[in-house]
Design an enzyme around this catalytic site. Structure first.
Site, PDB file in Angstrom:
ATOM      1  N   SER A 184     -24.346  28.318 -44.004  1.00 32.94           N
ATOM      2  CA  SER A 184     -25.795  28.297 -44.186  1.00 32.94           C
ATOM      3  C   SER A 184     -26.523  28.101 -42.864  1.00 32.94           C
ATOM      4  CB  SER A 184     -26.193  27.167 -45.146  1.00 32.94           C
ATOM      5  OG  SER A 184     -25.785  25.912 -44.631  1.00 32.94           O
TER       6      SER A 184
ATOM      7  N   ASN B 208     -33.625  30.144 -45.388  1.00 28.09           N
ATOM      8  CA  ASN B 208     -33.686  28.782 -44.851  1.00 28.09           C
ATOM      9  C   ASN B 208     -34.772  28.631 -43.794  1.00 28.09           C
ATOM     10  OD1 ASN B 208     -32.214  26.652 -45.936  1.00 28.09           O
ATOM     11  ND2 ASN B 208     -30.269  27.470 -45.185  1.00 28.09           N
TER      12      ASN B 208
ATOM     13  N   HIS C  54     -24.462  34.301 -47.623  1.00 29.47           N
ATOM     14  CA  HIS C  54     -24.959  32.950 -47.856  1.00 29.47           C
ATOM     15  C   HIS C  54     -25.486  32.820 -49.268  1.00 29.47           C
ATOM     16  CE1 HIS C  54     -28.201  29.697 -47.202  1.00 29.47           C
ATOM     17  NE2 HIS C  54     -27.050  29.129 -47.509  1.00 29.47           N
TER      18      HIS C  54
ATOM     19  N   GLU D  59     -27.776  36.026 -49.282  1.00 22.62           N
ATOM     20  CA  GLU D  59     -28.169  36.661 -48.031  1.00 22.62           C
ATOM     21  C   GLU D  59     -26.942  37.329 -47.407  1.00 22.62           C
ATOM     22  OE1 GLU D  59     -31.405  33.988 -45.927  1.00 22.62           O
ATOM     23  OE2 GLU D  59     -29.884  32.745 -46.876  1.00 22.62           O
TER      24      GLU D  59
END
Length: 313
Positions: A121, A193, A142, A154
């Site tokens: 991540s 993120n 991810h 992702e």
């Protein structure tokens, strides 16, 4: 799509979630134990418990859950799945050197057609691939926790990855009912993120400057724009309202929004006091064991309800 043989490196929360996801979609799965996985967690029991929640909420039948559980096997070494896996999803500790060494080992063991994917991540996927020879088959995938419920994955390109690897990974995830998005550049935080932690930074700043209490910060999102985001997200909202309106708001508001490039002082002070959140019973708010249990249950069941309502499960 023909069902693939899926291997998962690591029996942590994310690894088991990924394993469970593909098992429920009819794929044969092997989980590879690493470190103290066997002693730390009863992996088959975790998967059965998670499947039980899906049965309880009418996502799966008991028969479907039983069959999915039977599709997941567990092994102790990478070598045991060398001739099995079409793709390997890595879900181990967030440590660059350890990941690099594992990918180097997998690159040596698995046939060149096997895709090697990392669920990191935070760490650069390009850097993770550096010690490997066949860098073109290494890619970032991810997932979001819980991996078997949150649709987003992702798919992160590296400067080495082949188009064949990107396409095959994307199609596999799509076939498994996920919503893959392509991250065209391997940048820190990837895509989601970066946006999530920009929100966290502003939330912490609001609390630190006594603009609102922590619970009210959360409620403003849960009962406000957070409800809308799953249906109408920022780009669509800006186009819907008009880019001229967005410009005017930004021109006025941006000078007042947090723009620090270091972690919040509020975080630092709480960490120094041992206030770490759920794990310590106190973070930015107080958390009893009952509160923690309730919050975790509400997250899982709430995600199921939302996914059902939006047709995403």
């Amino acid at each position: 799509m023909k069902k693939k043989n899926v291997a998962v490196l690591g029996a942590g929360k994310m690894g088991l979630g990924i394993a469970q996801l593909f098992a429920t979609k009819g794929h044969e799965v092997k989980v590879i134990y690493v470190y103290d996985d066997k002693e730390r967690v009863d992996a088959p029991a975790v998967i059965r418990e998670n499947l039980g929640v899906l049965v309880k909420n009418d996502v799966l039948t008991q028969k479907d859950a039983d069959e999915a559980a039977q599709r997941v096997g567990f092994v102790d070494t990478i070598e045991e799945v060398a001739d099995f896996a079409d793709i390997v999803f890595e879900g181990i500790i967030e440590n660059l050197e350890i990941k690099q060494d594992y990918f180097k080992k997998m690159d040596e063991i698995f046939p060149v057609h096997t895709i090697l994917a990392t669920n990191t991540s935070a760490i650069s996927v390009t850097q993770i691939a550096e010690k490997s020879v066949h860098k073109e088959r290494i890619i970032g995938t991810h997932y979001w926790n819980p991996a078997y419920l949150v649709p987003l994955v992702e798919v992160i390109r590296t400067k080495y990855v082949s188009e064949e690897t990107v396409t095959a990974t994307y199609e596999l995830l799509q076939d498994a009912g996920k919503k893959p998005v392509i991250v065209k550049k391997d940048v820190p935080g990837f895509l989601a993120n970066r946006m999530q932690h920009a929100l966290f930074r502003e939330a912490l700043s609001i609390i630190e400057h006594d603009i609102a209490d922590p619970a009210d910060v959360d409620d403003a999102i849960k009962y406000g724009f957070g409800m809308r985001l799953g249906i109408c997200a920022p780009v669509e909202v800006m186009d819907m309202g008009g880019l001229d309106l967005t410009y005017s708001i930004h021109e006025y508001l941006f000078p007042h929004i947090e723009n620090s490039t270091t972690p919040s002082k509020l975080l630092t002070e709480n960490i120094e006091k041992g206030n770490l959140g759920f794990k310590s019973g106190k973070g930015l708010m107080e958390w009893s064991k009952e509160d923690v249990k309730k919050a975790n249950e509400e997250l899982t069941e709430g995600l199921i309800k939302v996914a059902k309502a939006l047709g995403r499960l």
